[in-house]
Design a protein around this motif. Structure first.
Motif, short mmCIF file in Angstrom:
data_model
loop_
_atom_site.label_atom_id
_atom_site.label_comp_id
_atom_site.label_asym_id
_atom_site.label_seq_id
_atom_site.Cartn_x
_atom_site.Cartn_y
_atom_site.Cartn_z
N GLY A 198 39.94 3.66 20.34
CA GLY A 198 39.71 2.49 21.18
C GLY A 198 39.18 2.86 22.55
O GLY A 198 38.48 2.09 23.19
N ASN A 199 39.50 4.07 23.01
CA ASN A 199 38.98 4.51 24.30
C ASN A 199 37.46 4.39 24.35
O ASN A 199 36.88 4.08 25.38
CB ASN A 199 39.38 5.96 24.57
N ILE A 200 36.84 4.69 23.23
CA ILE A 200 35.38 4.56 23.15
C ILE A 200 35.01 3.25 22.44
O ILE A 200 34.22 2.45 22.94
CB ILE A 200 34.76 5.78 22.43
N VAL A 256 26.95 21.15 19.42
CA VAL A 256 26.63 20.50 20.70
C VAL A 256 27.54 19.28 20.88
O VAL A 256 27.78 18.53 19.93
CB VAL A 256 25.14 20.08 20.78
N HIS A 257 28.02 19.13 22.11
CA HIS A 257 28.99 18.08 22.42
C HIS A 257 28.30 16.95 23.19
O HIS A 257 27.57 17.22 24.14
CB HIS A 257 30.10 18.71 23.28
N ALA A 258 28.52 15.72 22.78
CA ALA A 258 27.98 14.58 23.51
C ALA A 258 29.13 13.78 24.10
O ALA A 258 30.08 13.44 23.40
CB ALA A 258 27.16 13.70 22.57
N ASN A 259 29.05 13.50 25.38
CA ASN A 259 30.14 12.79 26.07
C ASN A 259 29.83 11.29 26.13
O ASN A 259 29.00 10.85 26.92
CB ASN A 259 30.29 13.37 27.48
N ILE A 260 30.49 10.53 25.26
CA ILE A 260 30.27 9.07 25.30
C ILE A 260 31.54 8.33 25.74
O ILE A 260 31.66 7.14 25.54
CB ILE A 260 29.76 8.52 23.95
N VAL A 310 30.24 7.08 29.29
CA VAL A 310 29.77 5.81 28.73
C VAL A 310 30.87 4.74 28.72
O VAL A 310 30.88 3.84 29.54
CB VAL A 310 29.16 5.99 27.32
N SER A 311 31.83 4.87 27.79
CA SER A 311 32.75 3.74 27.60
C SER A 311 33.59 3.47 28.85
O SER A 311 33.80 2.33 29.23
CB SER A 311 33.64 3.98 26.39
N TRP A 312 34.05 4.54 29.49
CA TRP A 312 34.89 4.32 30.68
C TRP A 312 34.05 3.89 31.88
O TRP A 312 34.52 3.19 32.77
CB TRP A 312 35.69 5.59 31.02
N ALA A 313 32.79 4.32 31.89
CA ALA A 313 31.95 4.00 33.05
C ALA A 313 31.34 2.60 32.95
O ALA A 313 30.97 2.01 33.94
CB ALA A 313 30.85 5.05 33.19
#
Lengths: 644, 434
Positions: free
Chosen positions: A14-16, A94-98, A102-105
């Motif tokens: 749910g965080n994302i 490779v790591h993608a920060n979403i 993204v979701s928190w921003a």
């Protein structure tokens, strides 16, 4: 080029997925070039999903993996380990920060967040397409640890490291060990005195043949990096021979004409330029304070142990890890802050502890017997206007404990606690309770309305609008006002600057992650402990010292370390040493070397963190980052720009 | 001891697989010691894995705990028993302990279970879910919670009707009703006790109405409602499923209260309440949150700043002790409290009340020690024999304590304490070689 990329998009429970349509993200990338498999998952980091990823990599013969989830700070290593377990070189991940990006921003714009997530995942896929297998840089690790600071935390860490099997250099800047605890009498919880605790620890330190103690010693230079630090240590002589005779020594102290404030007693007394810390100081050998000594030579005439010929020495120590236990300074109130420096009977809490130490049957300060004591809490902590927004943690408990001691030690003491809400957390609550039962008076105000101190005639008044009695204005005539001062970072923190240790908002040393890696710093191989990291009581300092000892030992115990290969590399053909990279590097990773008749830059791969600061300043574009080349970045930028 | 009992040998026995025990186990395993981790619950991860976000950084607890747990579960030097108890610990001599570990039957073969949950769907029995603190139900065959480790089903035999529905649907035939209790004789050189804490049971304060008034819940129940694996996917008051818009927190429920036999401060409740208040303001932007407190103990790194942030966000802090809670017909609650600033007794209405319950010792482990006494402190936590110089030391040489087993502490402190316990265990083990 990768052909079989596996992409996993995390809900983060749910965080994302509360803000990003993860299924839409999956659909938008599943047909991208090279993507073989695209899945969503509730928690990518959960054990069950990790197992599934391993199975996918093995069964489907995936050649690379992208996980779109939280910040790589949290889980880059987790998923690299997953690929490694499945037999894939971990740099094909490779790591993608979403989440953070993204979701928190963008919690206010779900559609926009989803679109941004898609582009970020596409960029990660673009990067992984070019990914190359890399091998870690192997370095030998010296099985030795430098512990900086021989207070309780440093001594405890040194003992533990030696017991575990490392060589330890315990480096103390002062001539005596013990740090702040040496200055305290009865300690909370055990009723042991500070001196007794120091004695126990010092005896253990000296018992260990693997611990070498240096006093009057300071690290002045650091070369090398994790596994192989070379520290240059300046050792200042104490100008005393080991075998001194005590009565001669006393004569030497007596004849010394220099008198300076005694910092050990927080300047409430004076000492000579030849001085002891206290009668059972460690090492049990006085020192001459050359900053104040006038070299009059009087002491030499009466004492044979004095040796002015001793010279400052420089040592080079090789260690695999550095453990910092440099402690704190007590907050020094500003002139006039609650009357400090202006009204003669206003002292700080550390001074008060020393006063109590020196008074036997009667509590006397500046010739007057003390009966009414007003304690003002949170001086230098929880500041409204000042910089110190933090709570100093130990002061409520330490002060109440001292107030009880004072009440029991002397007759007719009345304690008045002017506080902002007592924070005797945990089991310390029992002292708060005990002091209330002994008749101590507690008066409280909020941060913005502190008590006021006034001198009227020869009396000192403390006035407060007390919220415990519905904001009545109350006044106490105090014989002594004790400012309960908190902890601040060391004024002289040159070691931190030398090692480039990051500091938090509170200016204490900062750990990588309060919960995941609470004693490690971003400088590989350097651990932190005790109050250097933030206010702590003795037990808490010990816990962190022991935890730091474990981490430092883990580094040096194996004899070999594997470091990240994602570092800068120099194209020696185009490099024509200009030194700009060296200036830009925050980690001092560059050397100037001679190669084929010209000077070029060389990267110390063990020191380089792959931050990329050097790349843009190179005028001839001779630098690139392994694992994040210009080509990688360009392909990611292309992917980040949405095709309309 | 029976002849058939299986014998196992390890360097260290870690009792309790929460965050402190896990940290100690991991450190020791990284130094190549063989560790047996015994956890009485069906999953490792302790209380932390159940939490929402954690103060003062608001990291998601699951995101921090799950990878750690995964690392523990995979570590070649760590063997884990879940649903198991440690009994009869005997110290034979220095560096030589024996213990009986009782593996209770799970009635599911963990290695074959894929966690597909078909059994859960087939099971006809519903009971209250202890891992969701009673907020929702679960089946008699169940996976403890979605991020459990191991993520495998277990059968609650007390409530199971032995209908066999689960057995019929299980695709891997991993259900096994023939499992029985199994005892292991474990020989170890050292022990780390990390048995954690219990939460105060607010039924002991009848005047707060917990258990009678449906909209009075505990902070752990609120924690579950806020967690990523939350049961309702939003915040609801249990009485009627209405979204609350005026929530009260009652601090010091069961702490700093001699009448309840617990005079000490629980050290974490102020901060978790401040944290929940911040999270609630995000989840329910229109809701009012009031915290009734005596003193706010915001003492750790970044805590006071976090408290100030809650004040700035509009959380109301009322200094005063709540005396009594009564229920109105519509399920709302009337709090009668001493308003210290106003100097009088006041009443206030809220539509949901969260009791910030305190930390109590998890008793029982000291009884498992047979020939040596594991001493307790006056509050029944494990006594730290040399608290200032060696905080992990207990009354028995070779037995160390980690985390909240020795007293209330927050997560960062528990992890440091786990690190300290592993350090002291390491040097104890090294002395065996000398």
């Amino acid at each position: 080029m990768k052909q079989k990329i596996g992409v996993y998009i995390c809900h983060c429970g749910g965080n994302i997925s509360d803000y990003v349509d993860v299924e839409k993200v999956r659909q938008s990338i599943e047909h991208d070039e090279g993507v073989f498999l695209a899945k969503t998952t509730m928690f990518a980091c959960a054990d069950s999903n990790q197992k599934e990823m391993v199975e996918d990599i093995e069964n489907e013969k995936l050649d690379s993996v992208v996980v779109a989830s939280c910040s790589p700070k949290l889980h880059l290593l987790t998923f690299r380990a997953v690929t490694e377990r499945a037999g894939l070189n971990k740099y094909n991940y490779v790591h993608a920060n979403i989440r953070e990006q993204v979701s928190w921003a963008h919690s206010d714009n779900k559609e926009g967040a989803t679109q941004k997530a898609i582009q970020i995942v596409k960029a990660a896929i673009a990067k992984v397409r070019n990914a190359e297998s890399l091998e870690p840089i192997k370095v030998k690790a010296t099985n030795a640890v430098a512990v900086i600071g021989a207070g309780v935390a440093g001594m405890r860490a040194a003992i533990e490291l030696a017991e575990a099997g490392a060589d330890v250099y315990l480096i103390e800047r002062e001539f005596f060990v013990g740090g702040r605890v040496a200055q305290w009498d009865d300690l909370c919880i055990t009723e042991e005195t500070g001196k007794e605790l120091i004695t126990r620890l010092y005896d253990e330190v000296m018992k260990h043949k693997h611990v070498t103690l240096f006093t009057g010693a300071e690290v002045v230079e650091n070369k090398g990096s994790v596994g192989n630090f070379t520290l240059k240590v300046k050792v200042t002589p104490r100008h005393f021979k080991l075998n001194c005779i005590s009565n001669e020594l006393q004569k030497a102290i007596d004849v010394c004409p220099v008198e300076v404030p005694d910092e050990f007693n927080f300047n409430i007394t004076t000492r000579k330029a030849i001085y002891h810390n206290y009668p059972s100081e460690y090492p049990q050998l006085p020192a001459i304070d050359m900053k104040n000594c006038t070299r009059c030579g009087e002491c030499e005439k009466v004492c044979n142990s004095i040796d002015f010929s001793q010279k400052t020495e420089y040592l080079n120590l090789k260690v695999g890890s550095i453990l910092l236990a440099t402690g704190f300074d007590p907050y020094e109130p500003k002139h006039g802050e609650f009357g400090y420096g202006e009204i003669e009977n206003v002292v700080t809490f550390p001074q008060f502890k020393r006063i109590v130490h020196y008074c036997d049957d009667k509590l006397i300060y500046k010739g007057k017997e003390i009966k009414n004591i007003a304690y003002i809490y949170c001086v230098g902590s929880r500041q409204v206007d000042g910089e110190n927004k933090y709570c100093s943690r130990y002061c409520c408990t330490a002060n109440i404990h001292t107030a009880i001691t004072v009440k029991k030690k002397y007759k007719n003491i009345h304690n008045f606690h002017f506080n902002r809400g007592i924070r005797t957390y945990g089991k310390a609550e029992i002292w708060y309770d005990e002091s209330s039962r002994l008749g101590d008076i507690y008066l409280q105000s909020f941060e913005h309305d502190p008590p006021v101190i006034e001198k009227r005639g020869d009396q000192t008044f403390v006035r407060i609008k007390d919220i415990l009695t519905t904001n009545k204005e109350l006044e106490v005539v105090a014989d002594l006002v004790v400012l309960v001062t908190g902890m601040v970072p060391r004024k002289d923190n040159s070691i931190a600057n030398l090692l480039k240790i990051p500091k938090g908002r509170d200016n204490f040393f900062n750990e990588i992650h309060m919960k995941l890696r609470p004693v490690e710093t971003v400088i590989d191989g350097v651990t932190i402990s005790g109050a250097s990291q933030g206010p702590k009581n003795i037990m808490e300092s010990m816990n962190s010292a022991l935890a730091a000892a474990t981490k430092s030992f883990e580094l040096v115990a194996s004899g070999e370390l594997a470091l990240e290969p994602t570092v800068a590399k120099v194209d020696e053909q185009s490099c024509d040493w200009c030194g700009k990279c060296e200036e830009a590097c925050p980690y001092s990773a560059f050397d100037k070397i001679e190669k084929d008749g010209k000077f070029v830059a060389r990267v110390n791969a063990a020191v380089c963190k792959g931050c990329g600061m050097c790349l843009p300043v190179c005028p001839v574009n001779a630098l690139d980052l392994i694992g994040l080349t210009d080509e990688d970045v360009e392909s990611m930028i292309d992917a980040l720009i949405p095709t309309v | 001891m029976s002849e058939q009992m299986k014998s196992l040998e390890f360097d260290v026995l870690v009792i309790g697989g929460g965050i402190a025990g896990g940290e100690a186990a991991l450190n020791l395993a990284n130094l190549n010691y063989k560790v047996l981790l015994v956890e009485k619950e069906l999953s490792i991860g302790g209380k932390m894995i159940m939490l929402s976000k954690v103060f003062p950084t608001l990291d998601c607890a699951a995101c921090i705990t799950t990878p750690k747990i995964s690392e523990i579960a995979r570590h070649p030097n760590i063997t884990i028993f879940t649903g198991a108890e440690t009994r009869k610990i005997t110290k034979i001599e220095e560096h030589h302990f024996e213990a009986i570990v009782l593996q209770k039957p799970r009635y599911v073969n963990v290695t074959d279970c894929t966690g597909c949950q078909l059994c859960e769907q087939a099971c006809p029995v519903s009971v209250s879910d202890q891992y969701q603190y009673g907020l929702v139900g679960r089946k008699a065959v169940y996976i403890p919670f979605s991020i459990a480790s191991p993520r495998a089903a277990a059968i609650d035999i007390e409530n199971c009707t032995l209908c066999g529905a689960c057995e019929r649907v299980c695709p891997t035939q991993c259900i096994d009703f023939t499992q029985t209790e199994e005892e292991f004789l474990v020989t170890i050189k050292s022990i780390v006790v990390a048995t954690g804490f219990d939460l105060f049971d607010p039924l002991k304060i009848p005047r707060y109405g917990y258990g009678t008034f449906k909209n009075v819940i505990t902070s752990m129940q609120m924690e579950r409602q806020l967690a990523p694996t939350r049961p309702y996917n939003t915040i609801l008051r249990p009485g009627d499923g209405k979204m609350p818009d005026n929530i009260a927190y009652v601090l010091c429920t069961g702490s700093r209260d001699k009448s309840l036999g617990n005079p000490i401060c629980s050290q974490i409740c102020c901060m978790y309440s401040v944290k929940q208040a911040q999270l609630l303001m995000g989840a329910l932007p229109m809701a009012d949150i009031t915290i009734y407190y005596l003193h706010i103990r915001a003492f750790g790194k970044g805590f006071n700043e976090f408290y100030a942030q809650a004040q700035d966000m509009g959380v109301e802090f009322v200094k005063g002790k709540v005396g009594k809670i009564t229920e109105k017909e519509n399920g709302n609650l009337i709090l009668r409290y001493e308003d210290i600033e106003q100097g009088k007794v006041q009443e206030a209405e809220h539509d949901m009340v969260v009791l910030s319950v305190g930390v109590l010792p998890n008793q029982g482990i000291s009884d498992a020690f047979e020939n040596k006494k594991l001493e307790l402190d006056p509050f029944n936590f494990i006594n730290q024999a040399d608290i200032l110089a060696s905080p992990a030391k207990t009354s028995i040489d070779g037995v160390f304590v980690a985390g909240t087993a020795s007293g209330p502490m927050d997560i960062p402190d528990s992890i440091l304490s786990g690190g300290a316990a592993s350090a002291e265990t390491t040097s104890y083990l090294r002395r065996a070689l000398l």
